[in-house]
Design a protein around this motif. Structure first.
Motif, PDB file in Angstrom:
ATOM      1  N   THR A 162      -0.641   5.426   5.751  1.00  0.00           N
ATOM      2  CA  THR A 162      -0.929   5.064   4.268  1.00  0.00           C
ATOM      3  C   THR A 162      -2.022   5.951   3.739  1.00  0.00           C
ATOM      4  O   THR A 162      -1.976   6.618   2.692  1.00  0.00           O
ATOM      5  N   THR A 209       5.290   1.129   6.521  1.00  0.00           N
ATOM      6  CA  THR A 209       5.450   2.343   5.907  1.00  0.00           C
ATOM      7  C   THR A 209       7.027   2.717   5.676  1.00  0.00           C
ATOM      8  O   THR A 209       7.288   3.719   5.413  1.00  0.00           O
ATOM      9  N   TYR A 219      -1.022   9.729   3.785  1.00  0.00           N
ATOM     10  CA  TYR A 219      -0.064   9.823   2.741  1.00  0.00           C
ATOM     11  C   TYR A 219      -0.916   9.875   1.239  1.00  0.00           C
ATOM     12  O   TYR A 219      -0.639  10.688   0.420  1.00  0.00           O
ATOM     13  N   ARG A 220      -1.954   9.039   1.215  1.00  0.00           N
ATOM     14  CA  ARG A 220      -2.839   8.596   0.148  1.00  0.00           C
ATOM     15  C   ARG A 220      -3.693  10.018  -0.347  1.00  0.00           C
ATOM     16  O   ARG A 220      -3.495  10.221  -1.460  1.00  0.00           O
ATOM     17  N   TYR A 237       3.767   6.032  -2.667  1.00  0.00           N
ATOM     18  CA  TYR A 237       5.191   6.728  -2.985  1.00  0.00           C
ATOM     19  C   TYR A 237       5.273   6.695  -4.216  1.00  0.00           C
ATOM     20  O   TYR A 237       5.989   7.774  -4.755  1.00  0.00           O
ATOM     21  N   GLY A 287       0.784  -1.234   0.104  1.00  0.00           N
ATOM     22  CA  GLY A 287       0.140  -0.091   0.126  1.00  0.00           C
ATOM     23  C   GLY A 287       0.794   1.255  -0.030  1.00  0.00           C
ATOM     24  O   GLY A 287       0.659   2.233  -0.829  1.00  0.00           O
ATOM     25  N   TRP A 288       1.715   1.468   0.884  1.00  0.00           N
ATOM     26  CA  TRP A 288       2.703   2.653   0.901  1.00  0.00           C
ATOM     27  C   TRP A 288       3.360   2.869  -0.286  1.00  0.00           C
ATOM     28  O   TRP A 288       3.561   3.888  -0.614  1.00  0.00           O
ATOM     29  N   SER A 313      -0.165   1.806  10.577  1.00  0.00           N
ATOM     30  CA  SER A 313       0.421   1.817   9.160  1.00  0.00           C
ATOM     31  C   SER A 313      -0.579   1.999   8.025  1.00  0.00           C
ATOM     32  O   SER A 313      -0.403   2.946   7.280  1.00  0.00           O
ATOM     33  N   GLU A 314      -1.885   1.395   8.220  1.00  0.00           N
ATOM     34  CA  GLU A 314      -2.810   1.847   7.309  1.00  0.00           C
ATOM     35  C   GLU A 314      -3.392   3.026   7.481  1.00  0.00           C
ATOM     36  O   GLU A 314      -3.816   3.798   6.495  1.00  0.00           O
TER      37      GLU A 314
END
Length: 337
Positions: A156, A224, A159-160, A107, A102-103, A152-153
């Protein structure tokens, strides 16, 4: 001015490069070499090789040949990303795999968005598919505090949402839902704050980062690739968007110290994020003034001028065990060599 005798690592065949900065140094050549020569190429490592190269000509005085080589490397990596994309638009961790990370998908989208902004051609099949994937995932994201990898989710997702705002396809509903999440992590707050700045809501952004609780703590469960350098870089990007020059300067100095310390080890993503954030800082808060200096090497004195914040060059090859360099600052700016 100064003269320095250098003890070189090999008995023969050594090379010598010099970097001169009008800002705190980042050991650019060493860090770029680490990224270029890294032997593994998962999607995160591949993107990390290219991401800082988007900004080289912006911050450093480099030759036309070096600039052309950098552009060619970026284009090559953009094309390689085709083999990492899955049918739903996400990026697999390894080429041809279906193991989505995912991360790393976010990125990759971050890198491609910045590449497009700098004039690079990115195939629509890659970029549009990836952005549409991120939008679908952002809309369907569910808070789940009971999940041990939720942290982490959550990060992410933040960041998304930042990258989608950067790509001018913001998911405002998802941003508002995440903002209401109880006990939102600090780095998630900074990423989400960047998304709100990009969508014109600076007040919400400032509220999100009102408390300053750092550094973050990461363990083996983190998905991440987190580190303090990576988080400091994210915070610097946010402060650049907000125009907070004094606090940004302090973080830029922290990044400089980390990247210049050869006794510290950093992942490919941490190094890339540090270089990218530092470059964005230099662009946002341009340090004015021209560097004027001269150096004497192997019996020859060379005079240099540069309106960039960094000058870099290879000044010697096939050297023995010891060599001497003389340097003189001929201008008014404080220089780091």
């Amino acid at each position: 001015s100064f003269a320095q005798t250098l003890e070189l690592p090999g008995e023969s065949g050594n090379s010598l490069s010099m970097e001169v900065y009008s800002v705190p140094p980042i050991n650019l050549a060493k860090n770029m070499e680490f990224l270029r020569d890294y032997q593994y190429t998962c999607v995160e490592q591949l993107v990390s090789k290219a991401f800082p190269q988007l900004y080289l000509s912006q911050i450093a005085s480099i030759t036309k040949k070096e600039s052309a080589q950098s552009e060619a490397a970026v284009k090559e990596i953009i094309n390689k990303l085709r083999s990492y994309q899955t049918v739903d638009g996400s990026m697999s961790y390894w080429p041809g795999s279906t193991d989505v990370q995912g991360w790393a998908s976010v990125y990759t989208a971050h890198f491609l968005t910045e590449a497009i902004a700098r004039g690079y051609s990115v195939p629509g099949s890659i970029y549009n598919g990836l952005i549409n994937y991120l939008r679908r995932v952002a809309r369907s994201f569910k808070n789940d505090n009971k999940n041990p990898v939720f942290s982490s989710e959550e990060t992410t997702e933040a960041y998304r949402l930042f990258v989608l705002a950067l790509a001018r396809t913001p998911e405002l509903g998802a941003m508002n839902r995440l903002k209401e999440q109880q006990k939102l992590q600090q780095i998630s707050r900074w990423l989400l704050a960047s998304a709100y700045v990009l969508t014109g809501n600076r007040n919400v952004a400032k509220q999100l980062i009102a408390s300053r609780i750092f550094p973050s703590q990461y363990d083996w469960k983190d998905e991440t690739f987190g580190s303090n350098l990576r988080d400091t870089s994210i915070r610097l990007i946010t402060l650049c968007l907000l125009g907070n020059d004094s606090e940004a300067a302090a973080l830029a100095t922290d990044i400089s110290k980390s990247l210049s310390d050869e006794n510290l080890w950093f992942s490919t993503q941490s190094r890339a994020f540090g270089l990218v954030a530092f470059a964005q800082y230099l662009k946002k808060f341009k340090i004015s003034g021209e560097m004027n200096f001269s150096y004497t090497y192997s019996g020859q004195t060379i005079v240099q001028k540069s309106n960039r914040n960094l000058w870099s060059a290879n000044i010697g090859n096939n050297l023995g065990k010891r060599t001497t360099v003389k340097f003189k600052n001929d201008g008014q700016s404080t220089l780091f060599v």
